[in-house]
Design a protein around this motif. Structure first.
Motif, mmCIF file in Angstrom:
data_model
loop_
_atom_site.group_PDB
_atom_site.id
_atom_site.type_symbol
_atom_site.label_atom_id
_atom_site.label_comp_id
_atom_site.label_asym_id
_atom_site.label_seq_id
_atom_site.Cartn_x
_atom_site.Cartn_y
_atom_site.Cartn_z
ATOM 1 N N VAL A 177 -2.712 1.465 -9.966
ATOM 2 C CA VAL A 177 -3.799 0.635 -9.417
ATOM 3 C C VAL A 177 -3.644 -0.807 -9.874
ATOM 4 O O VAL A 177 -3.829 -1.756 -9.099
ATOM 5 C CB VAL A 177 -5.168 1.211 -9.846
ATOM 6 C CG1 VAL A 177 -6.292 0.232 -9.514
ATOM 7 C CG2 VAL A 177 -5.415 2.552 -9.164
ATOM 8 N N SER A 208 -5.347 -3.837 -7.091
ATOM 9 C CA SER A 208 -6.487 -3.332 -6.319
ATOM 10 C C SER A 208 -7.763 -4.084 -6.659
ATOM 11 O O SER A 208 -7.968 -4.525 -7.798
ATOM 12 C CB SER A 208 -6.680 -1.834 -6.609
ATOM 13 O OG SER A 208 -7.874 -1.362 -6.016
ATOM 14 N N THR A 226 -10.304 -3.968 5.090
ATOM 15 C CA THR A 226 -9.400 -3.606 3.997
ATOM 16 C C THR A 226 -8.419 -2.512 4.417
ATOM 17 O O THR A 226 -8.673 -1.763 5.358
ATOM 18 C CB THR A 226 -10.186 -3.081 2.781
ATOM 19 O OG1 THR A 226 -10.954 -1.930 3.167
ATOM 20 C CG2 THR A 226 -11.088 -4.142 2.193
ATOM 21 N N ASN A 286 -6.557 0.801 2.440
ATOM 22 C CA ASN A 286 -6.914 1.608 1.283
ATOM 23 C C ASN A 286 -5.956 2.776 1.084
ATOM 24 O O ASN A 286 -5.439 3.339 2.059
ATOM 25 C CB ASN A 286 -8.329 2.188 1.459
ATOM 26 C CG ASN A 286 -9.356 1.122 1.758
ATOM 27 O OD1 ASN A 286 -9.965 0.569 0.861
ATOM 28 N ND2 ASN A 286 -9.549 0.818 3.043
ATOM 29 N N MET A 329 0.829 -1.208 0.000
ATOM 30 C CA MET A 329 0.000 0.000 0.000
ATOM 31 C C MET A 329 0.866 1.261 0.000
ATOM 32 O O MET A 329 0.545 2.248 -0.678
ATOM 33 C CB MET A 329 -0.931 -0.003 1.218
ATOM 34 C CG MET A 329 -1.846 -1.213 1.310
ATOM 35 S SD MET A 329 -2.876 -1.472 -0.158
ATOM 36 C CE MET A 329 -4.033 -0.115 -0.003
ATOM 37 N N VAL A 363 -6.886 2.202 -4.424
ATOM 38 C CA VAL A 363 -6.195 0.938 -4.172
ATOM 39 C C VAL A 363 -6.818 0.356 -2.905
ATOM 40 O O VAL A 363 -6.667 0.900 -1.814
ATOM 41 C CB VAL A 363 -4.679 1.146 -3.980
ATOM 42 C CG1 VAL A 363 -3.999 -0.192 -3.695
ATOM 43 C CG2 VAL A 363 -4.068 1.801 -5.215
ATOM 44 N N LYS A 364 -7.566 -0.733 -3.082
ATOM 45 C CA LYS A 364 -8.283 -1.362 -1.958
ATOM 46 C C LYS A 364 -7.886 -2.828 -1.896
ATOM 47 O O LYS A 364 -7.996 -3.549 -2.891
ATOM 48 C CB LYS A 364 -9.801 -1.202 -2.130
ATOM 49 C CG LYS A 364 -10.626 -1.853 -1.004
ATOM 50 C CD LYS A 364 -12.124 -1.617 -1.207
ATOM 51 C CE LYS A 364 -12.575 -0.316 -0.609
ATOM 52 N NZ LYS A 364 -12.623 -0.322 0.868
ATOM 53 N N HIS A 365 -7.451 -3.250 -0.721
ATOM 54 C CA HIS A 365 -6.994 -4.625 -0.531
ATOM 55 C C HIS A 365 -7.576 -5.210 0.747
ATOM 56 O O HIS A 365 -7.493 -4.596 1.808
ATOM 57 C CB HIS A 365 -5.470 -4.674 -0.412
ATOM 58 C CG HIS A 365 -4.776 -5.146 -1.646
ATOM 59 N ND1 HIS A 365 -4.912 -6.414 -2.148
ATOM 60 C CD2 HIS A 365 -3.934 -4.495 -2.492
ATOM 61 C CE1 HIS A 365 -4.185 -6.538 -3.238
ATOM 62 N NE2 HIS A 365 -3.586 -5.379 -3.481
#
Length: 714
Positions: free
Chosen positions: A300, A305, A346, A348, A283, A469-471
């Motif tokens: 991204v 992501s 998550t 982010n 991240m 960017v979401k994980h």
């Protein structure tokens, strides 16, 4: 002769051999028959009134219902929870319809085609409004539209043409047949209920009593001796008293469906500190790339992501809720540091690339231009564009190229949740969103051109071009392996309930308890994908411990111990002992308090005995009064007040849920705004009786021999 004699001497042996062969043949046939019966039983989802439904038949009903929902709501699929709800509804419909059809058959009740046609012509049934055959102008069901569709469908089947259109007609036809089937069942149920309602009548005397009970209000002076004033240590519930109370209330403890009591350990695997550190590095790398000016799509994509970057500005509602909250306070060009969102687990990083005001809806028209070559298409599009610029009529020019040129609308909802957009689509949407009314644009695409004119724009809203960017904070394979090995050791070393409970804390686990688990439930303890555990629970014997189950979203480990099987019938005294104990204790406390008030004839004397005195207003027979001193709702007190005249004191001590009571009625009067209408009141009573009688299906269900084996398959 000697040979014949020898054969005769072998007679008993031959008879035995033949007998054994016959027995083997018969036993083999019996085995095959039993095996076939067993296989058939294993394929049965359930049974109602002797009518069995196989897994294939039930799945077909579920598919039918599911497709109907998709079509009516314009959806592609249903969530797991929604699908479970569909299965429950399909099962309940099967049970109710089977019972209703059986009862209707005994009475000779049917729904004829003529009755159905009359209902369609009237068009007032609410279910018809869920069909596509609703007149847009009148807002009502239009039977002529249905008739036309059915005729067109019949012709299309006889002379197949456009395969795609035929498929659409087939889907719509299946939807209509589904609705028609349900409407027939509804009409049959209404007939049965109407017949039942004719047995439920009222009369003027009952109407007047009910009216008075609802509208006569009393004001009382209430003396309360709460049960809490008697110490629990001063009363004792003996086994004999508990048994007597159990026998008195036994019908309350009747169980109609078998259930299970279990103890279980459910361990959820979560990311380790090392897993979180590795993700945090990813991240921070993404944050640095977005800050340094790397193309958002590339940053991204490289960070993998879960939320792809399309480069299209979208409304706030199209963003994940945690991201939407962030962008409101961000400046254009700003990049956030990695932050955690707990509700979706998550990490982010967000970059606000642009914030604009754009229309939520755009009306436009277009002419698509092609040619033998791309260059030829370009030249033709330039000619059309220049002609329109010079004042040519759009629709007339469109018809020249075999197109209508009619106006149509594009809304934000049509594109803003797309997972990916190619360059041509992106350019197309951007153009429509940014053109002014009546402005023209000649758009070049890889295979040709489109000449576009925006004719109207509505609802200017804020739109955001955001790189996200979401994980999910996932655990690694190593973390899961470590957790599995630890849980597996715990299960393998503890093979009985006592050991599971004794050693749980040592391994860092917690044993939980769940009573009355029914096989109609879709999972164990709310954890997804526990069907195998459910099957084990309803096949195991009390005291057994299950094997280890991997379940949830591949992130849960579970072991289950079956502690008790609650069979159909009356619950055992031990199961309800605590509930009964409180009732017996309250009975004894009431006896003590009643003795304390013995001989008391007025409220003043009750106060001298320690009673709490309070004035209570608006006491009616129709509703239980809430007594603050006892913190309890008291229907018995409301009933007692209704039978005592104004000015009088209650002739006996009233036993309530929370106290012993003595009261004096200070005033009785009807509500000033209430007027008695005998006919209206009779109708109301009949409706109330009908509402109570509508629970007839519950009574029929108990006698229908319902067997529910859905847990084996779904």
């Amino acid at each position: 002769m000697a040979a014949i004699g020898k054969i005769r001497s072998w007679g008993p042996v031959l008879a035995t051999v033949i007998g054994l062969a016959l027995f083997a043949f018969i036993a083999e046939e019996m085995f095959r028959s039993c095996e076939a019966t067993s296989n058939e039983r294993r394929q049965q989802v359930g049974e109602v009134l002797g009518k069995k439904i196989s897994v294939q038949e039930f799945q077909a009903l579920v598919d039918e219902y599911q497709e109907a929902i998709k079509m009516s709501q314009g959806r592609d699929n249903l969530s797991e929870d929604e699908l479970n709800s569909v299965k429950d509804q399909v099962w309940q419909q099967f049970v109710n319809n089977t019972i209703l059809e059986s009862e209707a058959k005994k009475l000779g009740l049917t729904v004829t085609d003529e009755e159905l046609q009359n209902m369609l012509k009237t068009g007032t049934n609410p279910m018809l409004m869920q069909t596509p055959f609703v007149n847009r102008e009148t807002g009502r069901f239009d039977v002529s539209q249905l008739t036309k569709f059915l005729n067109d469908y019949k012709k299309m089947q006889q002379q197949p043409g456009n395969a795609q259109m035929l498929e659409q007609y087939q889907q719509l036809y299946k939807y209509w047949k589904f609705m028609e089937k349900n409407i027939r069942q509804q009409l049959l149920g209404q007939k049965y209920q109407s017949l039942l309602s004719q047995c439920l009548l009222s009369n003027p005397v009952s109407a007047k009593m009910a009216f008075d009970g609802q509208n006569e209000e009393s004001q009382i002076l209430l003396a309360s001796l709460p049960y809490s004033t008697v110490k629990d240590a001063d009363v004792e519930a003996t086994d004999a008293e508990l048994k007597a109370k159990y026998n008195e209330e036994k019908e309350m403890f009747r169980q109609y469906v078998e259930s299970r009591n279990i103890k279980y350990v459910d361990f959820q695997v979560v990311a380790s500190p090392a897993d979180r550190d590795a993700l945090m590095k990813t991240m921070k790398d993404a944050q640095q790339q977005l800050e340094s000016g790397v193309t958002p799509a590339e940053a991204v994509r490289k960070a993998q992501s879960q939320h792809p970057y399309t480069g299209i500005a979208v409304t706030r509602g199209a963003l994940p809720s945690d991201i939407a909250q962030k962008v409101d306070s961000m400046q254009v060009g700003q990049v956030t540091a990695p932050f955690e969102t707990r509700f979706d687990n998550t990490l982010n990083v967000v970059k606000l690339i642009a914030k604009t005001q754009q229309p939520d809806s755009v009306e436009y028209r277009q002419i698509q231009v092609g040619g033998e070559t791309v260059e030829a298409a370009r030249q033709k599009a330039d000619s059309i564009y220049n002609a329109l610029k010079g004042g040519a009529d759009f629709e007339t020019l469109a018809k020249k190229y075999n197109q209508t040129g009619e106006k149509q609308w594009m809304t934000s909802a049509m594109y803003e949740r797309s997972q990916s957009l190619d360059a041509d689509t992106k350019a197309y949407i951007t153009t429509l969103s940014t053109l002014a009314p009546n402005e023209l644009k000649n758009l070049e695409f890889s295979q040709g051109n489109i000449v576009i004119q925006v004719t109207n724009r509505k609802a200017m809203v804020a739109k955001y071009d955001v790189a996200i960017v979401k994980h999910t904070i996932d655990f690694s394979k190593q973390t899961y392996s470590n957790a599995y090995n630890k849980f597996s050791q715990y299960v393998s070393e503890n093979k009985d309930i006592e050991s599971l409970e004794k050693n749980a804390q040592k391994f860092g686990f917690r044993v939980q308890e769940r009573n009355d688990l029914y096989n109609s439930e879709h999972n164990v303890a709310g954890v997804r994908s526990t069907r195998e555990a459910m099957k084990w629970i309803f096949d195991a014997k009390a005291g057994e411990v299950s094997p280890l189950y991997e379940c949830g979203n591949n992130d849960h480990l579970m072991v289950v111990a079956l502690t008790k099987i609650n069979k159909v019938g009356y619950r055992e005294l031990d199961d309800v002992k605590e509930q009964l104990k409180q009732e017996v204790v309250n009975d004894k406390k009431f006896e003590k308090l009643a003795q304390q008030l013995a001989g008391v004839k007025d409220i003043a004397a009750a106060k001298a005995k320690g009673a709490v005195i309070d004035t209570v207003k608006q006491v009616t027979f129709a509703a239980p009064v809430f007594v603050q001193a006892a913190v309890a709702s008291e229907p018995a007190l409301s009933g007692a007040v209704a039978s005592v005249k104004q000015g009088a004191v209650s002739p006996a001590i009233v036993k309530g849920n929370g106290a012993a009571y003595l009261f004096q009625v200070l005033e009785k009067k009807p509500r000033s705004d209430a007027k008695f209408d005998a006919k209206q009141q009779q109708t109301q009573l009949e409706q109330q009786a009908m509402q109570a009688a509508s629970r007839f299906m519950n009574e029929m269900y108990l006698k229908a021999g319902v067997v529910d084996n859905r847990y084996l398959f779904f």
